[in-house]
Write a protein that holds these residues in place. Structure first.
Motif, PDB file in Angstrom:
ATOM      1  N   ALA A  37      10.283  -5.542  97.399  1.00 25.59           N
ATOM      2  CA  ALA A  37      11.573  -5.253  96.722  1.00 25.59           C
ATOM      3  C   ALA A  37      11.218  -5.076  95.151  1.00 25.59           C
ATOM      4  N   LEU A  38      10.246  -5.681  94.591  1.00 22.19           N
ATOM      5  CA  LEU A  38       9.833  -5.804  93.145  1.00 22.19           C
ATOM      6  C   LEU A  38       9.430  -4.353  92.795  1.00 22.19           C
ATOM      7  N   ARG A  39       8.770  -3.516  93.639  1.00 23.72           N
ATOM      8  CA  ARG A  39       8.175  -2.287  93.454  1.00 23.72           C
ATOM      9  C   ARG A  39       9.353  -1.188  93.417  1.00 23.72           C
ATOM     10  N   ARG A  45       7.756  -1.431  88.163  1.00 18.19           N
ATOM     11  CA  ARG A  45       6.641  -0.483  88.441  1.00 18.19           C
ATOM     12  C   ARG A  45       5.968  -0.013  86.946  1.00 18.19           C
ATOM     13  N   GLU A  46       7.012   0.143  85.899  1.00 17.02           N
ATOM     14  CA  GLU A  46       6.317   0.729  84.736  1.00 17.02           C
ATOM     15  C   GLU A  46       5.550  -0.386  84.158  1.00 17.02           C
ATOM     16  N   THR A  47       5.400  -1.719  84.388  1.00 21.83           N
ATOM     17  CA  THR A  47       4.508  -2.606  83.990  1.00 21.83           C
ATOM     18  C   THR A  47       3.048  -2.434  84.544  1.00 21.83           C
ATOM     19  N   GLU A  48       3.102  -1.512  85.549  1.00 18.75           N
ATOM     20  CA  GLU A  48       1.682  -1.257  86.330  1.00 18.75           C
ATOM     21  C   GLU A  48       1.160  -2.682  86.603  1.00 18.75           C
ATOM     22  N   VAL A  77       1.032 -12.248  89.267  1.00 23.20           N
ATOM     23  CA  VAL A  77       1.605 -10.684  89.119  1.00 23.20           C
ATOM     24  C   VAL A  77       0.852 -10.395  87.679  1.00 23.20           C
ATOM     25  N   SER A  78      -0.355  -9.544  87.953  1.00 25.62           N
ATOM     26  CA  SER A  78      -0.826  -8.870  86.784  1.00 25.62           C
ATOM     27  C   SER A  78      -0.154  -7.859  86.662  1.00 25.62           C
TER      28      SER A  78
END
Length: 304
Positions: A37-39, A45-48, A77-78
């Motif tokens: 869901a987060l991806r 996604r922009e936070t890599e 969550v890196s």
């Protein structure tokens, strides 16, 4: 120790302490859905991002919820560092909370805590911990997590901590993870005992010595429990005031601030009591007395 003791410990772990496979499967499925869901969130996604299991889940010391209503797991969550937030680290938590809420809608409770974003499900929750790697290291570790209450970064080495614990567990013949589970279970039975799992894990792991292992100090689970508690009770007895409790994997990190004078004093007295009961059970000549001591520590489910 007798064969009966070993059987009792195995049975007690399986019936009362270890988290069952069905719950673990639900947790793994939840994490997979949450990651997916987060991806799908463009801003996320922009936070890599990268995900990394942490805490008791990664260290294999997670236990059944017992009297608690649910169980939980930590997931780092890196993400890419944001230079504009260098003086406002709490923004990492608020940003993650917003993206989780947008990704999940109103289906689940999402709230910000001191170091994580807690996402609640039916009988468990996942603590998402924002993690910012140090730039230009070429590795996920070391880096920092965020303390929202104090609006500051806290240095950590998540991979290093898990490797350290599993190395200590290996040195103890694979029994440290079970000793840790047992004492987390016993801790949860004690009212007024506020000892974070990470502190208990560090203190237990620091007692493991390869020389002790060579001498048979961890030959089986009851023996390992007795040895580790004896050593920890002695270590604490020499430190009447709250000592520094350093992160064994990160020289800049320290966990002592998660206790205060009262909670540390309570921890010292509880560990001394645990050690006394284990020693009494280990040296008891009578089976009834031995069982009585084990049940004072672990409850009536032991030896049933």
């Amino acid at each position: 120790m007798t064969g009966t003791d070993l059987h009792d410990f195995r049975t007690f772990l399986e019936r009362h302490v270890n988290i069952d496979r069905a719950r673990l499967r639900r947790l793994e499925e939840t994490v997979q859905r949450l990651q997916a869901a987060l991806r799908r969130h463009a801003g996320f996604r922009e936070t890599e991002p990268l995900f990394l299991p942490q805490g008791s889940w990664a260290q294999q010391t997670i236990i059944a919820p017992g009297r608690r209503t649910d169980f939980d797991a930590d997931l780092l969550v890196s993400r890419r560092p944001e230079p504009s937030w260098s003086a406002r680290p709490a923004e990492y938590l608020y940003s993650l909370q917003a993206m989780v809420a947008e990704s999940l809608g109103s289906r689940h409770s999402v709230r910000v805590k001191t170091r994580c974003v807690e996402v609640s499900f039916e009988d468990h929750h996942v603590d998402l911990v924002p993690y910012v790697p140090r730039p230009f290291t070429g590795s996920l570790s070391p880096g920092s997590i965020v303390n929202r209450a104090e609006n500051r970064f806290e240095p950590v080495d998540p991979d290093g901590f898990t490797r350290w614990f599993l190395d200590r567990d290996s040195a103890a013949g694979g029994h440290l993870r079970h000793v840790t589970r047992l004492l987390k279970f016993a801790r949860d039975r004690e009212s007024g005992l506020e000892v974070p799992s990470v502190i208990l894990t560090v203190l237990l792991g620091r007692q493991i010595r390869r020389a002790t292992a060579a001498g048979g100090g961890y030959i089986d689970l009851p023996t390992a429990l007795r040895t580790v508690l004896t050593d920890l009770a002695h270590w604490l007895s020499l430190r009447p005031t709250l000592p520094e409790i350093a992160d064994p994997s990160c020289s800049k990190a320290e966990f002592g601030h998660r206790l205060n004078a009262h909670s540390y004093g309570r921890l010292r007295s509880w560990i001394a009591e645990c050690s006394f009961l284990v020693e009494s059970a280990s040296t008891a000549q009578d089976d009834t007395e031995r069982l009585r001591c084990w049940r004072l520590l672990f409850g009536d489910g032991f030896g049933e």
